[in-house]
Design an enzyme around this catalytic site. Sequence first.
Site, PDB file in Angstrom:
ATOM      1  N   LYS A   1       0.866  -1.184   0.000  1.00 59.56           N
ATOM      2  CA  LYS A   1       0.000   0.000   0.000  1.00 59.56           C
ATOM      3  C   LYS A   1       0.892   1.221   0.000  1.00 59.56           C
ATOM      4  O   LYS A   1       2.019   1.176   0.501  1.00 59.56           O
ATOM      5  CB  LYS A   1      -0.888   0.020   1.251  1.00 59.56           C
TER       6      LYS A   1
HETATM    7  N1  GLU Z   1      -7.285   0.020  -3.078  1.00 58.76           N
HETATM    8  C1  GLU Z   1      -8.032  -1.144  -3.388  1.00 58.76           C
HETATM    9  C2  GLU Z   1      -8.073  -2.073  -2.187  1.00 58.76           C
HETATM   10  O1  GLU Z   1      -7.916  -1.645  -1.055  1.00 58.76           O
HETATM   11  C3  GLU Z   1      -7.570  -1.816  -4.661  1.00 58.76           C
HETATM   12  C4  GLU Z   1      -6.153  -2.317  -4.670  1.00 58.76           C
HETATM   13  C5  GLU Z   1      -5.685  -2.825  -6.016  1.00 58.76           C
HETATM   14  O2  GLU Z   1      -6.470  -2.929  -6.940  1.00 58.76           O
HETATM   15  O3  GLU Z   1      -4.492  -3.125  -6.107  1.00 58.76           O
HETATM   16  O4  GLU Z   1      -8.350  -3.221  -2.317  1.00 58.76           O
END
Ligand code: GLU
Length: 419
Positions: A109
Amino acid sequence: MNTVVRDVSIFGEAIAYFNEAADLLELDSGMRQILTHPTRQIIFSIPFQRDSGEFEVFTAYRVQYNFARGPAKGGIRYHPGVTLDEVTALAFWMTWKCAVVDLPFGGAKGGVTCDPSTLSSSELERITRRYAADLVEVVGPDKDVPAPDVNTTPQVMAWFMDTYSMHVRQNQPGVVTGKPIEIGGSRGRVEATGRGVTICALDQMREMGIDPKRASIAVQGFGNVGLNAAKLFAERGSKVVAISDVTGAYHNPEGVDVDAAVTYARKFRTLEGFGGAERISNAELLVSECDVLVPAALENVFTAENAPKVKAKLVVEGANGPTTPEADRIFKERGITVIPDIMGNAGGVTVSYFEWAQDRMGYFWKEKEVNERLEDVLLSNLHEIREITRRRGATLRTAAYTLAIDRVVRALKLRGIYS
Ligand code: GLU
């Protein structure tokens, strides 16, 4: 969105969920140690120039939590509340989310501590390009693949992809997912997280004998996840009795006109002033009368204070980490079923995986194909989780963690620890 300031580590609380499942799996202490430490945490400063000419510096993060099952994967968040602790917890959750739906990814993240509502589009572009440039060595289609998260859009992904591609001197659409369709995005990606929420919710409602046509749904948050979930629930004939955004909640026991709310929010960029519903607070929405409750904003909205008052029978976590461990225990005692974040909002990253695969093939699928494959991935894994709840007498959350941890541990054991 009614962020509750709590003096506890979000990552620390996230580990509590991990430990419960690790106990069930009888995981040894070495494995526990490895899996409760992030592989890499990157903190850096983004100096940038405002349109006014003034300079400012923002703090930026990328946490690459785990690579056992493949390249790290996870979104980028732009929000004033972003901290290393939060990004680490979110990267930790991404690891289990990717594993629980069996995607060939690890977890990551990123985030920038900033308030995008005060930034012009060109300021946003400069921050994004600097963020991407500083990560060039550590991201890539086979290393770490970012995506949208809170306050980051397909346009932000387009700037990220362009900056990366300029640096490596070749077009690399697979470095990020959630891009606009014109430059390698997948059909269905924008709606995917909200669609996943409704797919899981409808399947669980069937299981619990709740008729979708008679059900009332409350959705907290009207960003990409909440908006699309509300829209799809309404399309399936359910009554959406409450929606909300940062300005407050809008409640109508006869059903909110979701299409009108979407049009309103697109026009004014807020629900402030939206008619046809009674104005209540976000806190009231969470304890309002409904069958299904979808938190789709930020972490820590359910606590020991409000969990005893929640009236819903089913909570489907569209947000990451909306339920504190104390609240989760109360839900369990009160017989409230929770579809945990790592399953409930996995639709987004699942279609991100499809996007990454399409980019690598250079061959793009029809929306129908994307949606069918999404439903298949989510339901087959949700059913596996349900099977674990029956076998082990665990909640859906513990079962989901059990399935995910087991998959990561298998990969880790096969690869071995290089030391
Ligand atoms: N931000 C989204 C999540 O928390 C998508 C992450 C992604 O597609 O890599 O799942």
